[in-house]
Design a protein around this motif. Sequence first.
Motif, PDB file in Angstrom:
ATOM      1  N   UNK A  70      40.760  47.213  29.408  1.00 56.04           N
ATOM      2  CA  UNK A  70      41.848  47.585  29.921  1.00 56.04           C
ATOM      3  C   UNK A  70      42.689  48.184  28.688  1.00 56.04           C
ATOM      4  N   UNK A  71      42.733  47.290  27.972  1.00 59.27           N
ATOM      5  CA  UNK A  71      43.536  47.555  26.284  1.00 59.27           C
ATOM      6  C   UNK A  71      43.305  48.121  25.623  1.00 59.27           C
ATOM      7  N   UNK A  72      41.671  48.877  25.367  1.00 62.11           N
ATOM      8  CA  UNK A  72      41.140  49.676  24.793  1.00 62.11           C
ATOM      9  C   UNK A  72      41.016  51.502  25.203  1.00 62.11           C
ATOM     10  N   UNK A  73      41.200  51.230  26.333  1.00 64.41           N
ATOM     11  CA  UNK A  73      41.609  52.432  27.321  1.00 64.41           C
ATOM     12  C   UNK A  73      40.455  53.201  27.294  1.00 64.41           C
ATOM     13  N   UNK A  74      39.531  52.417  27.711  1.00 62.20           N
ATOM     14  CA  UNK A  74      38.189  53.238  27.568  1.00 62.20           C
ATOM     15  C   UNK A  74      37.309  53.480  28.849  1.00 62.20           C
ATOM     16  N   UNK A  75      38.270  53.543  29.677  1.00 61.86           N
ATOM     17  CA  UNK A  75      38.129  53.142  31.306  1.00 61.86           C
ATOM     18  C   UNK A  75      37.472  54.918  31.906  1.00 61.86           C
ATOM     19  N   UNK A  76      37.823  55.398  31.430  1.00 59.94           N
ATOM     20  CA  UNK A  76      37.642  56.876  32.536  1.00 59.94           C
ATOM     21  C   UNK A  76      36.109  57.127  32.183  1.00 59.94           C
ATOM     22  N   UNK A  77      35.252  57.552  33.163  1.00 58.23           N
ATOM     23  CA  UNK A  77      34.070  57.719  33.529  1.00 58.23           C
ATOM     24  C   UNK A  77      33.364  56.352  33.581  1.00 58.23           C
ATOM     25  N   UNK A  86      31.907  34.300  43.868  1.00 55.81           N
ATOM     26  CA  UNK A  86      33.551  33.517  44.435  1.00 55.81           C
ATOM     27  C   UNK A  86      33.742  34.027  45.580  1.00 55.81           C
ATOM     28  N   UNK A  87      34.837  33.313  47.032  1.00 55.47           N
ATOM     29  CA  UNK A  87      34.901  33.894  47.533  1.00 55.47           C
ATOM     30  C   UNK A  87      35.696  34.153  48.366  1.00 55.47           C
ATOM     31  N   UNK A  88      37.199  33.534  48.282  1.00 54.78           N
ATOM     32  CA  UNK A  88      38.366  33.274  47.560  1.00 54.78           C
ATOM     33  C   UNK A  88      39.126  35.141  47.572  1.00 54.78           C
ATOM     34  N   UNK A  89      40.011  34.756  48.587  1.00 54.29           N
ATOM     35  CA  UNK A  89      40.363  36.774  48.992  1.00 54.29           C
ATOM     36  C   UNK A  89      41.734  36.468  47.517  1.00 54.29           C
ATOM     37  N   UNK A  90      42.025  35.328  46.602  1.00 53.88           N
ATOM     38  CA  UNK A  90      42.873  35.765  45.474  1.00 53.88           C
ATOM     39  C   UNK A  90      41.689  36.281  43.851  1.00 53.88           C
ATOM     40  N   UNK A  91      41.001  36.181  44.572  1.00 50.39           N
ATOM     41  CA  UNK A  91      40.057  35.825  42.597  1.00 50.39           C
ATOM     42  C   UNK A  91      39.874  37.569  43.096  1.00 50.39           C
ATOM     43  N   UNK A  92      38.716  37.570  44.857  1.00 49.06           N
ATOM     44  CA  UNK A  92      38.761  39.111  44.736  1.00 49.06           C
ATOM     45  C   UNK A  92      40.032  40.406  43.546  1.00 49.06           C
ATOM     46  N   UNK A  93      41.160  39.313  44.581  1.00 54.22           N
ATOM     47  CA  UNK A  93      42.209  40.813  44.052  1.00 54.22           C
ATOM     48  C   UNK A  93      42.691  40.276  42.805  1.00 54.22           C
ATOM     49  N   UNK A  94      42.129  39.707  41.621  1.00 51.21           N
ATOM     50  CA  UNK A  94      42.624  39.380  40.871  1.00 51.21           C
ATOM     51  C   UNK A  94      41.844  40.174  40.240  1.00 51.21           C
ATOM     52  N   UNK A  95      40.300  40.368  39.718  1.00 52.58           N
ATOM     53  CA  UNK A  95      39.609  41.273  39.135  1.00 52.58           C
ATOM     54  C   UNK A  95      39.860  42.456  39.688  1.00 52.58           C
ATOM     55  N   UNK A  96      40.112  43.487  41.215  1.00 53.99           N
ATOM     56  CA  UNK A  96      40.471  44.699  41.728  1.00 53.99           C
ATOM     57  C   UNK A  96      41.357  44.614  40.077  1.00 53.99           C
ATOM     58  N   UNK A  97      42.906  43.939  40.325  1.00 56.65           N
ATOM     59  CA  UNK A  97      43.502  43.967  39.454  1.00 56.65           C
ATOM     60  C   UNK A  97      43.700  44.178  37.953  1.00 56.65           C
ATOM     61  N   UNK A  98      42.615  43.825  37.698  1.00 58.81           N
ATOM     62  CA  UNK A  98      42.095  43.938  36.103  1.00 58.81           C
ATOM     63  C   UNK A  98      41.136  45.491  35.457  1.00 58.81           C
TER      64      UNK A  98
END
Length: 410
Positions: A70-77, A86-98
């Motif tokens: 995210x910091x490098x801005x290299x996500x395109x493509x 991991x099974x906890x919803x909060x942990x999965x949400x944290x990965x998606x948010x990042x």
Amino acid sequence: MKVLIVEDDRVTRMLQQRYLTDWGFDIQILTDGQEAYDYLTQSQLPKPLIVLLDWVMPKRDGLEILQALQESGNFAGIYVIMVTSKREGEEIAKALDNGADDYLRKPFHPKELQARINVGVRTLQNENQLIEQNHLLDRFGNEMHELAEERAKQLVHADRMASLGVMSAGIAHEINNSSSFISGNVQTFSRVWERMLKSIDELLKTQPDTMPDKQLFEFVLDEVPDMLDGMRQGVSRIHAIVKGLTEYSRDDCGKMDAVDLKKCVDDSLVICQNRIKHIGKIDINIQPVNGKVYGIANQIEQVIINLLGNAADELEQTPESRIEIAVVQDGDHALIRIMDNGKGVSPELADRIFDPFFTTKGVGKGTGLGLAICSKILANHNGKLSLDQSYENGACFVIDLPIHDTEVHP
């Protein structure tokens, strides 16, 4: 499509590799977080890329790598599937948010892995299509901007030409008045000179010793007739140029009359004589045409002037430069052929030179509109402009106009 497997667990890694290889993907494998970090933050990262990213790894974990991306801005493509136990919803949400695009829980079923990989493929394909469409839109926008600018320049030029047409009558009147004074004085001086010539000649014969400067008088006797001829020719040239400019700038849109092609050629040569003055030789061969050519004379002259100007530009650095203008009849068509002994037009460019905005001239030396406008003018005359590619001594452009046996009322 390329898939990067980032997994420190050997069994999970082997399963992912086997399935993806069977499904036809190009596989690359990294075994720890630092290797993944170094690979994914490089400037020349191959794309599109699907990443199966393990969360818990030595040296750097998957979440750190997502944050670095995210910091490098290299996500395109890049499409990232976080692989985790991991099974906890909060942990999965944290990965998606990042920045993770999807997640896959361990242990996974091959069908689920395949389905999530296919979602990634479709997403990257759609993203790539959007990028290509945006590039097309940007290019289209730039082209439209250039067209608008060029159109604005054309409108300004058209307005100037219209103003010139309005002003030309007054300008012609003033110039012709001035040249009439010159012409009248030249005629008067010519008549007086004939009388003076007799007197001076008689003095030189009968009283040569009384002449204050005999050589000066002899020089005057030799030079004055040539000076008078030069002034007469200069006045005639002024009249021809003014007349040509007046007719060229006149708005004759839609008024089709019988056209004298010889006069069109002659007037065009007068108007652009300064442009072609460096040409070593200009040959003119005008044959009579059986029938009448109908059109707008100043528009046909505009085409001839444009072609002569192009030829003059092409021949600037050509030794022993030559332009030939020929008017011939070919069946029920009159052909005006304008030929030069320059480099000619290559076959690769022959099909493009009539396209708007295409030019072979240097930057700032051509808009690429001249031949396109000429083609349109002749199309309005039921004629055409073409390049004779069989001509081997340079370039040969042909103005083709229909000949009519009877009067035409367009």
